[in-house]
Enzyme design. Structure first.
Site, short mmCIF file in Angstrom:
data_model
loop_
_atom_site.label_atom_id
_atom_site.label_comp_id
_atom_site.label_asym_id
_atom_site.label_seq_id
_atom_site.Cartn_x
_atom_site.Cartn_y
_atom_site.Cartn_z
N ARG A 223 0.84 -1.18 0.00
CA ARG A 223 0.00 0.00 0.00
C ARG A 223 0.88 1.25 0.00
O ARG A 223 1.89 1.31 0.71
CB ARG A 223 -0.91 0.03 1.24
CG ARG A 223 -2.07 -0.97 1.18
CD ARG A 223 -3.08 -0.64 0.09
NE ARG A 223 -4.23 -1.53 0.06
CZ ARG A 223 -4.35 -2.61 -0.73
NH1 ARG A 223 -3.37 -2.92 -1.56
NH2 ARG A 223 -5.45 -3.34 -0.71
N HIS A 271 -1.19 -0.49 -9.79
CA HIS A 271 -1.83 -1.41 -8.82
C HIS A 271 -2.28 -2.71 -9.50
O HIS A 271 -3.46 -3.04 -9.54
CB HIS A 271 -3.03 -0.73 -8.14
CG HIS A 271 -3.41 -1.39 -6.84
ND1 HIS A 271 -3.77 -0.69 -5.72
CD2 HIS A 271 -3.49 -2.70 -6.48
CE1 HIS A 271 -4.05 -1.53 -4.73
NE2 HIS A 271 -3.89 -2.77 -5.18
#
Ligand code: NDP
Ligand code: OXD
Length: 308
Positions: A223, A271
């Protein structure tokens, strides 16, 4: 037996999830949010407060991925709800590939040769063995554990770090804040596979990243909230770090003006380190529903207090 399943894919297209769940969960009547159906089960990503209000009574709420941090804005209203996340379901192999690619690039000097190509320089550097490359994997859960095992199996010297002590075959492990400094100092390639929680937010900042050996590479597949971007860019510019391969960012999509986009020592991917696979994830959810209905324990239950 009929089971009503309500699906909310974080505002994205829920069709592949609805179709996969309808195929995999026996007797399922699957509805996409918004719907008035009172769900027996829910399958969600980044639920809004209105979605949470509709699913609070479900026997279990399944998350459509591995991460849990997207629940932060509604965490308080989920207490008392059984929340279960996806474990692997095809993501571990993808994470292994991403980490291996970035580690190979570090070992083989890929980015340095890229710079030399742009400068028209023909300069050869010495060969390095895999065993001479030390890789530190932060987070030894379902995905981090698989990454650490695979890199060790490929011949790298791997160490792993987690909150509580974990044993991973072929990997030297340590745990807790007290062990972090030594772990970082011995990690020439740092692979982040931690969840984003209050304890891990901002963990990779100047004082911690500076503990990595000179010339280290950061690989963030976890993250963006773990990294203080300004500190990372400064350490790259100063030459302390040689490269950062970043799949995740504090704001996604990565804003147009971010210095990370054009930085010569940064690789940006959108991502995609591991994509959730609806078919395999739905099969896992179906299996967990069967276990819940048989009164058996399920793995992957989220500890809402710990945030993962
Ligand atoms: P797990 O919950 O299985 O593992 C989490 C690991 O992190 C555990 O080893 C845990 O320690 C460790 N950990 C948690 N908090 C701390 C802390 N404060 N200090 C040290 N270690 C800590 O998660 P997964 O492996 O399934 O997933 C990891 C993360 O990967 C997800 O949360 C998500 O953010 C990210 N992800 C990214 C994707 C992408 O495409 N970029 C795709 C999928 C996931 P312990 O073992 O002691 O509990
Ligand atoms: C996840 C992700 O957490 O896709 O599953 O990042």
């Amino acid at each position: 037996m009929t089971r009503t399943v309500l699906v909310y894919a974080g505002g994205g297209d829920s069709t592949p999830w609805c179709e996969a769940l309808a195929r995999e969960v026996s007797g399922a009547r699957v509805f996409a949010w918004p719907s008035d159906a009172a769900p027996d089960y829910a399958a969600v990503w980044a639920p809004t407060p209105a979605v949470v209000a509709a699913i609070r009574g479900a026997r279990a709420v399944f998350l459509l991925g591995a991460g849990v941090d997207h629940l932060a804005p509604v965490m308080a209203s989920l207490h008392g709800v059984r929340v279960v996340r996806i474990e692997d379901a095809g993501m571990a192999d993808q994470m292994v590939e991403y980490a291996l690619l970035a580690t190979l690039q570090h070992q083989r000097g890929w980015h340095r040769y890229g710079e030399q190509q742009r400068a028209g320089q023909w300069v050869r550097h010495g060969a390095r063995s895999r065993a001479s490359v030390t890789v530190g994997v932060m987070g030894l859960g379902v995905l981090g554990g698989a990454v650490a095992r695979a890199l060790a199996g490929f011949g790298y010297t791997v160490r792993g770090w987690s909150r509580r002590p974990r044993a991973v075959g072929g990997v030297a492990t340590s745990a807790g804040e007290g062990a972090l400094g030594e772990f970082l100092a011995g990690s020439e390639v740092l692979v982040d596979v931690l969840p984003l929680t209050p304890a891990t937010e901002g963990l990779l900042r100047r004082e911690t990243l500076a503990l990595l050996p000179r010339g280290a590479t950061l690989v963030n597949m976890a993250r963006g909230g773990h990294v203080v971007d300004g500190d990372l860019v400064a350490l790259l510019d100063e030459g302390h770090l040689s490269h950062a391969t970043l799949d995740v960012f504090g704001a996604e999509p990565l804003p147009e003006g971010s210095p990370l986009w054009g930085h010569p020592k940064v690789t940006v991917t959108p991502h995609v380190a591991a994509l959730s696979l609806p078919e395999r994830s739905a099969a896992q959810i179906a299996e967990k529903i069967a276990r819940i209905e048989a009164g058996e324990a399920v793995t992957g239950e989220v500890d809402l207090d710990a945030g993962y």
